[in-house]
Design a protein around this motif. Sequence first.
Motif, PDB file in Angstrom:
ATOM      1  N   LYS A  98       1.143  -1.309   0.296  1.00 31.14           N
ATOM      2  CA  LYS A  98      -0.026   0.277  -0.096  1.00 31.14           C
ATOM      3  C   LYS A  98       0.710   1.217   0.108  1.00 31.14           C
ATOM      4  O   LYS A  98       0.232   2.191  -0.465  1.00 31.14           O
ATOM      5  CB  LYS A  98      -1.021   0.083   1.218  1.00 31.14           C
ATOM      6  CG  LYS A  98      -2.003   1.816   1.178  1.00 31.14           C
ATOM      7  CD  LYS A  98      -2.721   1.276   2.661  1.00 31.14           C
ATOM      8  CE  LYS A  98      -3.737   2.192   2.555  1.00 31.14           C
ATOM      9  NZ  LYS A  98      -3.453   3.610   1.581  1.00 31.14           N
ATOM     10  N   PHE A 101       1.983   1.458  -3.989  1.00 30.21           N
ATOM     11  CA  PHE A 101       1.109   2.222  -4.239  1.00 30.21           C
ATOM     12  C   PHE A 101       1.043   3.614  -4.179  1.00 30.21           C
ATOM     13  O   PHE A 101       1.386   4.694  -4.628  1.00 30.21           O
ATOM     14  CB  PHE A 101      -0.239   1.189  -4.279  1.00 30.21           C
ATOM     15  CG  PHE A 101      -0.511   1.610  -5.314  1.00 30.21           C
ATOM     16  CD1 PHE A 101      -0.725   0.570  -6.262  1.00 30.21           C
ATOM     17  CD2 PHE A 101      -1.895   2.329  -5.263  1.00 30.21           C
ATOM     18  CE1 PHE A 101      -2.362   1.083  -7.305  1.00 30.21           C
ATOM     19  CE2 PHE A 101      -2.825   1.973  -6.213  1.00 30.21           C
ATOM     20  CZ  PHE A 101      -3.066   1.888  -7.510  1.00 30.21           C
ATOM     21  N   VAL A 111      -2.876   6.213 -11.985  1.00 28.57           N
ATOM     22  CA  VAL A 111      -3.497   4.858 -11.787  1.00 28.57           C
ATOM     23  C   VAL A 111      -4.483   4.296 -13.212  1.00 28.57           C
ATOM     24  O   VAL A 111      -5.560   4.716 -13.390  1.00 28.57           O
ATOM     25  CB  VAL A 111      -4.239   5.474 -10.111  1.00 28.57           C
ATOM     26  CG1 VAL A 111      -5.215   3.511  -9.880  1.00 28.57           C
ATOM     27  CG2 VAL A 111      -3.732   5.695  -9.485  1.00 28.57           C
ATOM     28  N   LEU A 115      -6.322   0.690  -6.151  1.00 27.87           N
ATOM     29  CA  LEU A 115      -6.134  -0.493  -5.198  1.00 27.87           C
ATOM     30  C   LEU A 115      -7.135  -0.994  -4.615  1.00 27.87           C
ATOM     31  O   LEU A 115      -7.474   0.088  -3.702  1.00 27.87           O
ATOM     32  CB  LEU A 115      -4.887   0.157  -4.103  1.00 27.87           C
ATOM     33  CG  LEU A 115      -4.370  -1.178  -3.279  1.00 27.87           C
ATOM     34  CD1 LEU A 115      -3.332  -1.890  -4.379  1.00 27.87           C
ATOM     35  CD2 LEU A 115      -2.615  -0.622  -1.663  1.00 27.87           C
ATOM     36  N   GLY A 125      -4.202  -3.672  -7.303  1.00 29.13           N
ATOM     37  CA  GLY A 125      -3.667  -2.045  -7.952  1.00 29.13           C
ATOM     38  C   GLY A 125      -3.003  -2.566  -8.779  1.00 29.13           C
ATOM     39  O   GLY A 125      -1.784  -2.970  -8.750  1.00 29.13           O
TER      40      GLY A 125
END
Length: 140
Positions: A98, A101, A111, A115, A125
């Motif tokens: 996380k 990302f 993006v 995610l 993600g």
Amino acid sequence: MKAVQYFNFQNSKAALNFYEKHLGATDIKRITGGDEMFKDMPEEFQVDPDFTMNASFKILGESFYCSDTWKNKKIDNSGAVVTFTFDNSNEADKAAAKAFFDKAVEGGCEVTMPLGATEWSEFYGMFNDPFGVTWMVNAE
């Protein structure tokens, strides 16, 4: 034996700087055209002293290699994909995925899949970096 992703970039130095700042790249090692080992290269193979002949770096503990394209020609890296897989029950791995990302997105990566949970993964993600590479995180 293992496989290691090797990228070609028009400007590897810019990619390495971006990866260090926004993807958390570490252990960056870069050999340039100005390195002593290339001093006797035939003239037709000589490059600018700042040309990246070869570089290595790590992201999330995984090794990658890269170099500049010959004569710094433009290159389309679309289709180059890196996937980090992790154990969804390992909270430290999930937090690292996380953070990776989120830092990439904050740094300007696009993006392409937010995610979160998908039909095939509890935590997935995907984003594209400015150099055309697609990066994914995927819980197993």
